[in-house]
Design an enzyme around this catalytic site. Structure first.
Site, PDB file in Angstrom:
ATOM      1  N   HIS A  19       1.223  14.100  13.951  1.00 55.18           N
ATOM      2  CA  HIS A  19       1.658  13.111  14.940  1.00 55.18           C
ATOM      3  C   HIS A  19       0.634  12.891  16.044  1.00 55.18           C
ATOM      4  O   HIS A  19       0.570  11.802  16.621  1.00 55.18           O
ATOM      5  CB  HIS A  19       3.023  13.517  15.488  1.00 55.18           C
ATOM      6  CG  HIS A  19       4.100  13.435  14.457  1.00 55.18           C
ATOM      7  ND1 HIS A  19       5.097  14.377  14.328  1.00 55.18           N
ATOM      8  CD2 HIS A  19       4.307  12.524  13.462  1.00 55.18           C
ATOM      9  CE1 HIS A  19       5.884  14.040  13.316  1.00 55.18           C
ATOM     10  NE2 HIS A  19       5.424  12.924  12.779  1.00 55.18           N
ATOM     11  N   HIS A  42       7.397   7.705   3.839  1.00 52.67           N
ATOM     12  CA  HIS A  42       8.369   8.796   3.665  1.00 52.67           C
ATOM     13  C   HIS A  42       8.860   9.209   5.049  1.00 52.67           C
ATOM     14  O   HIS A  42       8.347  10.150   5.645  1.00 52.67           O
ATOM     15  CB  HIS A  42       7.733   9.973   2.927  1.00 52.67           C
ATOM     16  CG  HIS A  42       7.275   9.641   1.537  1.00 52.67           C
ATOM     17  ND1 HIS A  42       6.103   8.949   1.283  1.00 52.67           N
ATOM     18  CD2 HIS A  42       7.838   9.886   0.327  1.00 52.67           C
ATOM     19  CE1 HIS A  42       5.965   8.794  -0.033  1.00 52.67           C
ATOM     20  NE2 HIS A  42       6.997   9.350  -0.628  1.00 52.67           N
ATOM     21  N   SER A  98       7.774  10.493  13.117  1.00 51.31           N
ATOM     22  CA  SER A  98       6.929   9.306  13.261  1.00 51.31           C
ATOM     23  C   SER A  98       7.722   8.018  13.464  1.00 51.31           C
ATOM     24  O   SER A  98       7.264   7.141  14.218  1.00 51.31           O
ATOM     25  CB  SER A  98       5.980   9.190  12.060  1.00 51.31           C
ATOM     26  OG  SER A  98       6.675   9.304  10.838  1.00 51.31           O
ATOM     27  N   GLU A 116      12.915   5.686   3.078  1.00 55.48           N
ATOM     28  CA  GLU A 116      13.470   7.031   2.881  1.00 55.48           C
ATOM     29  C   GLU A 116      14.484   6.993   1.739  1.00 55.48           C
ATOM     30  O   GLU A 116      15.458   6.243   1.787  1.00 55.48           O
ATOM     31  CB  GLU A 116      14.137   7.547   4.156  1.00 55.48           C
ATOM     32  CG  GLU A 116      14.745   8.937   4.023  1.00 55.48           C
ATOM     33  CD  GLU A 116      13.776   9.963   3.460  1.00 55.48           C
ATOM     34  OE1 GLU A 116      14.124  10.629   2.464  1.00 55.48           O
ATOM     35  OE2 GLU A 116      12.662  10.087   4.011  1.00 55.48           O
ATOM     36  N   ASP A 141      11.704   3.566  -2.742  1.00 53.32           N
ATOM     37  CA  ASP A 141      10.489   4.353  -2.927  1.00 53.32           C
ATOM     38  C   ASP A 141       9.377   3.844  -2.021  1.00 53.32           C
ATOM     39  O   ASP A 141       9.041   2.655  -2.024  1.00 53.32           O
ATOM     40  CB  ASP A 141      10.059   4.261  -4.391  1.00 53.32           C
ATOM     41  CG  ASP A 141       8.754   4.980  -4.649  1.00 53.32           C
ATOM     42  OD1 ASP A 141       8.726   6.211  -4.511  1.00 53.32           O
ATOM     43  OD2 ASP A 141       7.757   4.294  -4.974  1.00 53.32           O
ATOM     44  N   GLY A 142       8.804   4.746  -1.232  1.00 53.28           N
ATOM     45  CA  GLY A 142       7.777   4.353  -0.275  1.00 53.28           C
ATOM     46  C   GLY A 142       6.493   3.884  -0.923  1.00 53.28           C
ATOM     47  O   GLY A 142       5.795   3.021  -0.371  1.00 53.28           O
ATOM     48  N   ASP A 162       3.129  10.332   3.737  1.00 54.89           N
ATOM     49  CA  ASP A 162       3.342  11.777   3.911  1.00 54.89           C
ATOM     50  C   ASP A 162       4.577  12.275   3.166  1.00 54.89           C
ATOM     51  O   ASP A 162       5.573  12.654   3.770  1.00 54.89           O
ATOM     52  CB  ASP A 162       3.420  12.146   5.402  1.00 54.89           C
ATOM     53  CG  ASP A 162       4.614  11.491   6.097  1.00 54.89           C
ATOM     54  OD1 ASP A 162       5.070  10.437   5.624  1.00 54.89           O
ATOM     55  OD2 ASP A 162       5.093  12.048   7.094  1.00 54.89           O
TER      56      ASP A 162
END
Length: 277
Positions: A19, A42, A98, A116, A141-142, A162
């Site tokens: 971060h 994510h 984030s 997510e 799905d990211g 991530d």
């Protein structure tokens, strides 16, 4: 399959690095007036209690808890901790991920896309971001979301990749996702987080990126103890494609300080390397 919950790890040394680097990049890119498309592949739940019963392992005690009240911090860490304090009152009780850190800094011309797949965390994410304008929360799905969102109309994007890496194929997926996104939109700023649990996997990931043909890649790694297979995450890192020109000097100041403060028994270390020019 989706059993990972970041609530058990919030505020640990990996979050501090991730971060801090993320906010450095966000702050720099927002110096330009043109709108920014921000993509988090994510996202997790967005906000985590550090006092909940589930937080028995208290990983934050060896991460943000060690530095939260320290004076004379490197400037990037002071900026990061000020952002975390926006979600707290007098004491450290909540850790913003984030999505929250970013949403607090959205300008009218920016947009934030959050992904997510975990059902419970997606519901919490929607709740924690409720009422935020220009924030789009997706239960999808990211990696697929990233493919659909670049290139952006403004031709400016900041991306965080991530995953938890609980699925071992994620190590291959992140390299492919980063390569594909960069080919679709070469000027985007992409941040890839990785955990060091098995050093061989990270060596393979670095090799794939070196051979990808992507230019302008820097790596920043923070370790709290030497590599030790079978004993959990010993380090984590951020790989940044098209980093702000200011990031290198910011990390030259920050990484040695973090290695000294967060290292276990004086064994902390850091890496700062250029993977490709």
């Amino acid at each position: 399959m989706l059993s990972y919950r970041h609530a058990y790890h919030a505020g640990n040394h990996a979050d501090v690095l991730k971060h801090c680097v993320w906010l450095c990049c966000l702050e720099y890119l927002q110096r330009k007036e043109t709108g920014l498309r921000i993509i988090d592949t994510h996202s997790g739940a967005g906000l985590y209690s550090l006092t909940a019963e589930r937080e028995k392992n208290r990983e934050f005690d060896t991460g943000i808890g060690k530095i939260y009240n320290q004076p004379n911090l490197p400037e990037p860490l002071a900026h990061y901790l000020a952002s975390v304090r926006e979600s707290n009152r007098k004491t450290l009780a909540l850790y913003p991920g984030s999505p929250l850190l970013t949403s607090h800094r959205l300008r009218p011309q920016d947009e934030l896309w959050l992904h997510e797949l975990h059902g419970a965390d997606h519901a919490l994410l929607r709740k924690n971001l409720q009422g935020k304008k220009r924030v789009y929360v997706k239960c999808e799905d990211g990696f697929a979301g990233l493919r659909a969102l670049v290139p952006p109309p403004t031709r400016r994007a900041l991306v965080l990749i991530d995953p938890s890496y609980e699925i071992k194929s994620d190590y291959q997926k992140v390299a492919e996702a980063l390569t594909q996104a960069s080919r679709r939109f070469a000027s985007g700023c992409y941040l890839l987080w990785y955990p060091v649990v098995d050093r061989a996997r990270i060596d393979t990931l670095e090799k794939q990126l070196r051979q990808s043909g992507i230019g302008g890649i820097q790596l920043f790694e923070l370790g709290v103890r030497p590599d030790s297979p079978g004993h959990g995450m010993t380090a984590s890192g951020m790989i940044v494609v098209n980093p702000p020109w200011t990031l290198w000097s910011q990390m030259e100041e920050t990484l040695p300080w973090l290695a000294a403060e967060l290292g276990e028994n004086g064994q902390g270390y850091y890496r700062q390397e250029t993977i490709s020019e």
